[in-house]
Design a protein around this motif. Sequence first.
Motif, PDB file in Angstrom:
ATOM      1  N   LEU A 433      34.852  38.620  34.291  1.00 17.24           N
ATOM      2  CA  LEU A 433      35.124  37.211  34.590  1.00 17.24           C
ATOM      3  C   LEU A 433      35.664  36.476  33.353  1.00 17.24           C
ATOM      4  O   LEU A 433      36.552  35.649  33.454  1.00 17.24           O
ATOM      5  CB  LEU A 433      33.846  36.533  35.087  1.00 17.24           C
ATOM      6  CG  LEU A 433      33.262  37.164  36.357  1.00 17.24           C
ATOM      7  CD1 LEU A 433      31.833  36.723  36.565  1.00 17.24           C
ATOM      8  CD2 LEU A 433      34.100  36.804  37.564  1.00 17.24           C
ATOM      9  N   GLN A 435      34.744  33.988  31.375  1.00 18.86           N
ATOM     10  CA  GLN A 435      34.825  32.514  31.392  1.00 18.86           C
ATOM     11  C   GLN A 435      33.560  31.956  30.736  1.00 18.86           C
ATOM     12  O   GLN A 435      32.680  31.412  31.391  1.00 18.86           O
ATOM     13  CB  GLN A 435      34.978  32.002  32.823  1.00 18.86           C
ATOM     14  CG  GLN A 435      36.334  32.322  33.427  1.00 18.86           C
ATOM     15  CD  GLN A 435      36.503  31.721  34.797  1.00 18.86           C
ATOM     16  OE1 GLN A 435      36.047  32.264  35.790  1.00 18.86           O
ATOM     17  NE2 GLN A 435      37.164  30.577  34.846  1.00 18.86           N
ATOM     18  N   GLN A 450      29.977  28.502  39.239  1.00 23.74           N
ATOM     19  CA  GLN A 450      29.687  29.917  38.996  1.00 23.74           C
ATOM     20  C   GLN A 450      29.531  30.667  40.318  1.00 23.74           C
ATOM     21  O   GLN A 450      30.006  31.803  40.465  1.00 23.74           O
ATOM     22  CB  GLN A 450      28.415  30.064  38.156  1.00 23.74           C
ATOM     23  CG  GLN A 450      28.560  29.624  36.704  1.00 23.74           C
ATOM     24  CD  GLN A 450      27.229  29.512  35.987  1.00 23.74           C
ATOM     25  OE1 GLN A 450      26.215  30.037  36.434  1.00 23.74           O
ATOM     26  NE2 GLN A 450      27.215  28.803  34.871  1.00 23.74           N
ATOM     27  N   LYS A 453      32.948  31.410  41.696  1.00 20.81           N
ATOM     28  CA  LYS A 453      33.627  32.509  40.989  1.00 20.81           C
ATOM     29  C   LYS A 453      33.020  33.859  41.343  1.00 20.81           C
ATOM     30  O   LYS A 453      33.739  34.856  41.516  1.00 20.81           O
ATOM     31  CB  LYS A 453      33.553  32.279  39.479  1.00 20.81           C
ATOM     32  CG  LYS A 453      34.306  31.048  38.989  1.00 20.81           C
ATOM     33  CD  LYS A 453      35.797  31.176  39.252  1.00 20.81           C
ATOM     34  CE  LYS A 453      36.539  29.924  38.778  1.00 20.81           C
ATOM     35  NZ  LYS A 453      37.983  29.976  39.129  1.00 20.81           N
ATOM     36  N   GLU A 456      34.169  34.861  44.760  1.00 23.77           N
ATOM     37  CA  GLU A 456      35.576  35.264  44.769  1.00 23.77           C
ATOM     38  C   GLU A 456      35.731  36.753  44.432  1.00 23.77           C
ATOM     39  O   GLU A 456      36.479  37.476  45.094  1.00 23.77           O
ATOM     40  CB  GLU A 456      36.361  34.424  43.752  1.00 23.77           C
ATOM     41  CG  GLU A 456      36.694  33.015  44.230  1.00 23.77           C
ATOM     42  CD  GLU A 456      37.407  32.191  43.162  1.00 23.77           C
ATOM     43  OE1 GLU A 456      37.788  32.783  42.107  1.00 23.77           O
ATOM     44  OE2 GLU A 456      37.555  30.973  43.352  1.00 23.77           O
TER      45      GLU A 456
END
Length: 460
Positions: A433, A435, A450, A453, A456
Amino acid sequence: MLLDNTDDFHLLETCESRGIIIQYRVYGYKIDRLLQASILIEQCSYRLMKLAKEVEKEANTESNNPFRLQKLFGEMLEVLYSLLRENNQKKEGLWIDKVLHYIHLHFREELTREQMAKKAQVSPEHFSRTFHKHTGYTYSEYLTLLRIRESQKRLLFTMPKLDELAEEVGYNEGTYLSRKFKEKVGVSPTVYYQKSKRVLALNTNHTACLLALGITPVLGVYSPFLEGIKPVPNTHKLKGYEYDIASNYQAITEACPDIIINYSGGDEKPLLLSVAPIFELPCRELSWREQFGLIAHIVDRQEVCKSWLQQYDEQIAQCNDILDQQHGARGTAIVWEIGSHQAYCLNSSHGRGSHILYEDLGFSRPAAIVTRNIEQTGYLTVDIEDIAYFQADYIFVTALPTKDFGKEHLLRVLHSEKWQSLTAVQKKQVYFLNQYELFYGYDPLSTAMQLQKLMEVLTS
């Protein structure tokens, strides 16, 4: 040993120790008493012992330089003075810290200066001088400050009878508390209870909690992620990603907050007490939901908090329905944050998405981290190459190294046979990820993003 009189000093003949006696007399009224008092030096530096031996040697030999002995003796005194001053400051720091800790726990009781001086094992006069030097307050002023700040914290939640409130914070009657309260705060307890509070947040998580409740703090710490959600003028932002009290103290004072929200255990507490009451939240003992609820209570936004959490739980239920259809039983998941030299495995209390995976989406912790006591410690630190030894069905990497050294180290691991043999790698269930700014947050706004994400990558 430093003695003010060597006439009564005798080294026993049966003692196997050897000593050097250097006698001197101090002249002048401005000379620090550190070089005149009797003291046992517990730890002597090598440099000081070496200088003392050089002074002894120079004193016992004929020298062509009559000032060398003076020079060596002056150097020795300078080193000795520095050592004594450092030791003195350490001892002062030890007892003043203990006294402050005791006062913060017992300020509701009848505490006199003489009692505290006795506890510190110093004279009342020395106690007063040192206390004022360390806190900027006299002892009685500081005790009053603690009691008024506690009154303000109580008034965040309820408006008791003044006599009851006075008794709770250490005063005998409500009228006296009311007078002291108005002197310190500028308004009466009743007016303070009724007014809208100006809130200051000293970390990104609590700033985010306030934003989720529809409140912009008078000053707050904003991460780049939060600034993307809610752009605010620089006048509302504390400098730096993580707060620094020293450089921000003037801005904090000028903001005139009614309450300061922070995590507990900070060294800056005595400094901030002069500005406003500090509502401290123990970061490892409370979940983000509990912290969110407490802050909502402080600012009287309980219904907003309840509604927000209800919507989040509905979203979690939808996500679990989707995962049930696509993945069935969840299996184990591990979250890594990889730095330039080490990797960090995070548990729910430290966020980074692990609280969502373990508490909301039904993933379980791998045995490899459970046996390493991660549920108690909150995180696990390992060398980068060791991440290949932690087996899990799903691997999430929330941050990658930013320096070339760390990147090269990680690439070697990712190409190793051990890494390639991991279940998550073979099933293509490793998610990079990367990030950090987003996953660093442990608050409502960060958690909601979060979750988005994570879903996803889990459903892609």
